[in-house]
Write a protein that holds these residues in place. Structure first.
Motif, PDB file in Angstrom:
ATOM      1  N   PRO A 207     -22.978 -51.558 -25.616  1.00 47.67           N
ATOM      2  CA  PRO A 207     -24.039 -52.543 -25.777  1.00 47.67           C
ATOM      3  C   PRO A 207     -23.948 -53.219 -27.142  1.00 47.67           C
ATOM      4  CG  PRO A 207     -24.903 -50.320 -26.045  1.00 47.67           C
ATOM      5  CD  PRO A 207     -23.494 -50.181 -25.564  1.00 47.67           C
ATOM      6  N   ARG A 208     -24.404 -54.444 -27.207  1.00 44.98           N
ATOM      7  CA  ARG A 208     -24.341 -55.199 -28.454  1.00 44.98           C
ATOM      8  C   ARG A 208     -25.271 -54.580 -29.492  1.00 44.98           C
ATOM      9  NH1 ARG A 208     -24.573 -61.687 -28.968  1.00 44.98           N
ATOM     10  NH2 ARG A 208     -22.579 -61.308 -27.946  1.00 44.98           N
ATOM     11  N   ILE A 209     -24.771 -54.409 -30.695  1.00 45.86           N
ATOM     12  CA  ILE A 209     -25.553 -53.914 -31.813  1.00 45.86           C
ATOM     13  C   ILE A 209     -25.799 -55.085 -32.757  1.00 45.86           C
ATOM     14  CG2 ILE A 209     -25.646 -52.287 -33.730  1.00 45.86           C
ATOM     15  CD1 ILE A 209     -25.767 -50.997 -30.982  1.00 45.86           C
ATOM     16  N   ARG A 210     -27.049 -55.319 -33.106  1.00 44.25           N
ATOM     17  CA  ARG A 210     -27.404 -56.476 -33.905  1.00 44.25           C
ATOM     18  C   ARG A 210     -26.953 -56.327 -35.357  1.00 44.25           C
ATOM     19  NH1 ARG A 210     -27.928 -60.699 -30.680  1.00 44.25           N
ATOM     20  NH2 ARG A 210     -29.219 -60.193 -28.873  1.00 44.25           N
ATOM     21  N   TRP A 211     -26.509 -57.448 -35.918  1.00 41.98           N
ATOM     22  CA  TRP A 211     -26.162 -57.553 -37.325  1.00 41.98           C
ATOM     23  C   TRP A 211     -27.159 -58.484 -38.007  1.00 41.98           C
ATOM     24  CZ3 TRP A 211     -21.825 -55.780 -40.279  1.00 41.98           C
ATOM     25  CH2 TRP A 211     -20.953 -54.939 -39.571  1.00 41.98           C
ATOM     26  N   LYS A 212     -27.432 -58.226 -39.268  1.00 44.30           N
ATOM     27  CA  LYS A 212     -28.373 -59.031 -40.035  1.00 44.30           C
ATOM     28  C   LYS A 212     -27.730 -59.430 -41.355  1.00 44.30           C
ATOM     29  CE  LYS A 212     -32.936 -58.839 -42.256  1.00 44.30           C
ATOM     30  NZ  LYS A 212     -34.120 -57.992 -42.525  1.00 44.30           N
ATOM     31  N   VAL A 213     -27.854 -60.708 -41.707  1.00 45.13           N
ATOM     32  CA  VAL A 213     -27.382 -61.159 -43.017  1.00 45.13           C
ATOM     33  C   VAL A 213     -28.311 -60.586 -44.082  1.00 45.13           C
ATOM     34  CG1 VAL A 213     -27.029 -63.151 -44.516  1.00 45.13           C
ATOM     35  CG2 VAL A 213     -26.306 -63.253 -42.127  1.00 45.13           C
ATOM     36  N   ARG A 214     -27.724 -59.825 -45.006  1.00 45.41           N
ATOM     37  CA  ARG A 214     -28.523 -59.171 -46.049  1.00 45.41           C
ATOM     38  C   ARG A 214     -28.645 -60.045 -47.285  1.00 45.41           C
ATOM     39  NH1 ARG A 214     -26.947 -55.574 -50.017  1.00 45.41           N
ATOM     40  NH2 ARG A 214     -24.858 -55.392 -49.136  1.00 45.41           N
ATOM     41  N   ASP A 215     -27.594 -60.795 -47.607  1.00 45.91           N
ATOM     42  CA  ASP A 215     -27.619 -61.694 -48.754  1.00 45.91           C
ATOM     43  C   ASP A 215     -26.568 -62.765 -48.521  1.00 45.91           C
ATOM     44  OD1 ASP A 215     -28.365 -62.790 -51.131  1.00 45.91           O
ATOM     45  OD2 ASP A 215     -27.603 -61.167 -52.406  1.00 45.91           O
ATOM     46  N   ARG A 216     -26.775 -63.923 -49.163  1.00 47.10           N
ATOM     47  CA  ARG A 216     -25.877 -65.032 -48.876  1.00 47.10           C
ATOM     48  C   ARG A 216     -25.893 -66.023 -50.028  1.00 47.10           C
ATOM     49  NH1 ARG A 216     -27.028 -69.601 -44.273  1.00 47.10           N
ATOM     50  NH2 ARG A 216     -25.139 -70.838 -44.558  1.00 47.10           N
ATOM     51  N   ARG A 217     -24.704 -66.590 -50.315  1.00 49.93           N
ATOM     52  CA  ARG A 217     -24.555 -67.705 -51.243  1.00 49.93           C
ATOM     53  C   ARG A 217     -23.687 -68.756 -50.566  1.00 49.93           C
ATOM     54  NH1 ARG A 217     -27.708 -64.649 -52.965  1.00 49.93           N
ATOM     55  NH2 ARG A 217     -28.007 -63.914 -55.113  1.00 49.93           N
ATOM     56  N   SER A 218     -23.323 -69.796 -51.288  1.00 49.17           N
ATOM     57  CA  SER A 218     -22.541 -70.868 -50.668  1.00 49.17           C
ATOM     58  C   SER A 218     -21.152 -70.406 -50.267  1.00 49.17           C
ATOM     59  CB  SER A 218     -22.436 -72.065 -51.617  1.00 49.17           C
ATOM     60  OG  SER A 218     -21.762 -71.706 -52.819  1.00 49.17           O
ATOM     61  N   TRP A 220     -20.175 -66.859 -50.031  1.00 44.93           N
ATOM     62  CA  TRP A 220     -20.056 -65.509 -49.514  1.00 44.93           C
ATOM     63  C   TRP A 220     -21.341 -65.085 -48.835  1.00 44.93           C
ATOM     64  CZ3 TRP A 220     -23.629 -62.043 -51.328  1.00 44.93           C
ATOM     65  CH2 TRP A 220     -24.177 -62.262 -52.585  1.00 44.93           C
ATOM     66  N   LEU A 221     -21.217 -64.063 -48.001  1.00 47.05           N
ATOM     67  CA  LEU A 221     -22.387 -63.451 -47.385  1.00 47.05           C
ATOM     68  C   LEU A 221     -22.093 -61.984 -47.131  1.00 47.05           C
ATOM     69  CD1 LEU A 221     -21.987 -62.862 -44.052  1.00 47.05           C
ATOM     70  CD2 LEU A 221     -22.082 -65.346 -43.989  1.00 47.05           C
ATOM     71  N   THR A 222     -23.149 -61.179 -47.107  1.00 43.40           N
ATOM     72  CA  THR A 222     -23.043 -59.783 -46.720  1.00 43.40           C
ATOM     73  C   THR A 222     -23.938 -59.555 -45.514  1.00 43.40           C
ATOM     74  OG1 THR A 222     -24.812 -59.145 -48.254  1.00 43.40           O
ATOM     75  CG2 THR A 222     -22.543 -58.992 -49.054  1.00 43.40           C
ATOM     76  N   ALA A 223     -23.525 -58.665 -44.632  1.00 42.62           N
ATOM     77  CA  ALA A 223     -24.275 -58.381 -43.413  1.00 42.62           C
ATOM     78  C   ALA A 223     -24.288 -56.885 -43.169  1.00 42.62           C
ATOM     79  CB  ALA A 223     -23.668 -59.108 -42.217  1.00 42.62           C
ATOM     80  N   LEU A 224     -25.298 -56.435 -42.411  1.00 42.54           N
ATOM     81  CA  LEU A 224     -25.518 -55.014 -42.187  1.00 42.54           C
ATOM     82  C   LEU A 224     -25.796 -54.764 -40.710  1.00 42.54           C
ATOM     83  CD1 LEU A 224     -25.920 -52.308 -43.794  1.00 42.54           C
ATOM     84  CD2 LEU A 224     -28.374 -52.810 -43.737  1.00 42.54           C
ATOM     85  N   SER A 225     -25.302 -53.639 -40.209  1.00 45.80           N
ATOM     86  CA  SER A 225     -25.604 -53.225 -38.843  1.00 45.80           C
ATOM     87  C   SER A 225     -25.758 -51.707 -38.823  1.00 45.80           C
ATOM     88  CB  SER A 225     -24.488 -53.643 -37.891  1.00 45.80           C
ATOM     89  OG  SER A 225     -24.762 -53.195 -36.579  1.00 45.80           O
ATOM     90  N   PRO A 226     -26.769 -51.189 -38.138  1.00 42.57           N
ATOM     91  CA  PRO A 226     -27.808 -51.880 -37.385  1.00 42.57           C
ATOM     92  C   PRO A 226     -28.658 -52.787 -38.278  1.00 42.57           C
ATOM     93  CG  PRO A 226     -27.737 -49.558 -36.784  1.00 42.57           C
ATOM     94  CD  PRO A 226     -26.871 -49.728 -37.993  1.00 42.57           C
ATOM     95  N   SER A 227     -29.249 -53.803 -37.665  1.00 40.74           N
ATOM     96  CA  SER A 227     -29.925 -54.839 -38.421  1.00 40.74           C
ATOM     97  C   SER A 227     -31.161 -54.338 -39.156  1.00 40.74           C
ATOM     98  CB  SER A 227     -30.307 -55.999 -37.500  1.00 40.74           C
ATOM     99  OG  SER A 227     -31.127 -55.549 -36.436  1.00 40.74           O
ATOM    100  N   ASP A 228     -31.721 -53.185 -38.738  1.00 38.30           N
ATOM    101  CA  ASP A 228     -32.892 -52.657 -39.430  1.00 38.30           C
ATOM    102  C   ASP A 228     -32.530 -51.847 -40.663  1.00 38.30           C
ATOM    103  OD1 ASP A 228     -31.808 -50.380 -38.368  1.00 38.30           O
ATOM    104  OD2 ASP A 228     -33.522 -49.878 -37.089  1.00 38.30           O
ATOM    105  N   GLY A 229     -31.222 -51.722 -40.925  1.00 36.18           N
ATOM    106  CA  GLY A 229     -30.781 -51.013 -42.113  1.00 36.18           C
ATOM    107  C   GLY A 229     -30.641 -49.524 -41.946  1.00 36.18           C
TER     108      GLY A 229
END
Length: 391
Positions: A207-218, A220-229
């Motif tokens: 099943p798909r596990i959600r990812w969430k962008v944790r921080d972002r600039r022009s 670069w970006l960082t993302a985390l999964s599971p999305s709730d941390g």
């Protein structure tokens, strides 16, 4: 932008096609292919084998640098299709043909105006001052970057893999990660098997596990999964969480992807050798898909070139690498232990077969560095996890 078809050599047409691509982003010229409205069965007439030497001399007479020339035989004939692979970065700019500067635009090779000539002169000067090897400097320390936002959080096992693309020159005009690029990265991560579907978990439909962008600039970006941390507890009572760092620095795109594992209750469950193989495969293919999706969203998917790959296996809570990977089936010629294994930098094309070969080479070096022997037959017998390739 990156493909031109030529039926045959006529005047300086082939050299002009190569020069046009070299003054743009590079690409491929196919000689012996009819790009017109001929019926499908008549579009690959090829050229006589005897014309190949003349074609090479034609290019040598017009160009300082020759493209890679690959003759492909047309079955059951004495004719060839000639593939000319043009690496734009291999040419000094601007590339001239009989005193003229031409460059590639979508669907055509056209004369360059003054502004374009000035840009081509500056291109090599800028490239000389920029790094063309390695990864985007936004990732200063990929071994220690806090992918999960809390570098002090304990783990039993962590795996990190880093790969990327060298994008076409045109991306330098807008070297930032747009909203479509951000969305493409998250979509590719959520379509991967990271983190579920990895070590000691049920394989098959994931099943798909959600990812969430944790921080972002022009750039670069960082993302985390599971999305709730929080960690993902699998059916094997293994807590998994993953993090990603995507960066764009000029023409260089890098993606650092990692997963950490902790056995519920704090008891270490060593990874089987084939679990480590599957985990590396999942990370590598996910990075390939993320970078490809982002490059496409930026309009710079072709012609992009893979940069070298790196990988690290890390242990925590006082464990050693020799404890987090189950080495019981094998004999060792060493008694040394380490909390981290650095896998060697390697180059690989993006195909499944090439990536699979690279991962097996990684694991060969990994086991040899631990002093393990007589593992090669087991490694050769591993079946590629095709379910990790399905998108």
């Amino acid at each position: 932008m990156s493909l031109e078809l030529k039926l045959k050599r006529s005047g300086s047409n082939i050299a002009e096609a190569v020069a046009g691509l070299a003054n743009a982003d590079g690409g491929i010229v196919l000689v012996g292919v009819d790009g017109g409205s001929s019926p499908r069965e008549g579009r690959l007439p090829g050229i006589p084998r005897s014309d190949l030497d003349g074609l090479v001399e034609h290019l040598r007479g017009h160009l300082e640098v020759l493209p890679e020339t690959i003759p492909v035989a047309i079955p059951d004939t004495d004719r060839l299709i000639i593939v000319l692979r043009v690496d734009a970065d291999a040419f000094p700019h601007p590339v001239l043909i009989s005193g003229r500067v031409v460059y590639r635009v979508p669907g055509a090779t056209v004369p360059a105006d003054r502004r374009r000539v000035v840009e081509l002169v500056d291109r090599d000067r800028h490239a000389a001052g920029a790094s063309t090897v390695g990864f985007a400097p936004a990732v200063h320390d990929p071994q220690r970057l806090p992918l999960w936002g809390d570098d002090g959080d304990p783990l039993h096992v962590g795996i990190r893999v880093m790969g990327g693309l060298r994008l076409p020159e045109r991306v330098t005009r807008r070297p930032w990660l747009t909203s479509p690029a951000r969305n493409a990265a998250i979509e590719a991560l959520e379509s991967s098997h990271i983190p579920r579907g990895l070590w000691l978990t049920e394989r098959g439909d994931v099943p798909r596990i959600r990812w969430k962008v944790r921080d972002r600039r022009s750039t670069w970006l960082t993302a985390l999964s599971p999305s709730d941390g929080g960690p993902l507890t699998t059916t094997s009572e293994i807590e998994l969480s993953s993090g990603a760092h995507l960066a764009l620095e000029g023409r260089l795109m890098s993606c650092l992807l990692g997963t950490r594992l902790r056995s519920a209750g704090g008891t270490l469950v060593p990874l089987a050798f084939d679990d480590l193989y599957c985990a590396l495969f999942a990370h590598v293919t996910a990075i390939r898909d993320v970078c490809g999706a982002v490059a496409e969203a930026l309009g710079a998917a072709e012609p992009a070139i893979s940069t070298p790959w790196r990988a690290w296996l890390q242990s925590g809570d006082g464990f050693a690498v020799t404890q987090v990977v189950n080495l019981d089936p094998y004999l060792r010629d060493s008694s040394s232990h380490s909390v981290e294994a650095v896998l060697p930098q390697m180059s690989s094309e993006a195909s499944d077969d090439d990536l699979d070969e690279m991962i097996r080479d990684w694991l060969t070096v990994f086991m040899l560095d631990l002093g393990v022997r007589d593992f090669e037959d087991d490694l050769a017998g591993f079946t590629r996890p095709e379910e990790l390739l399905r998108r």
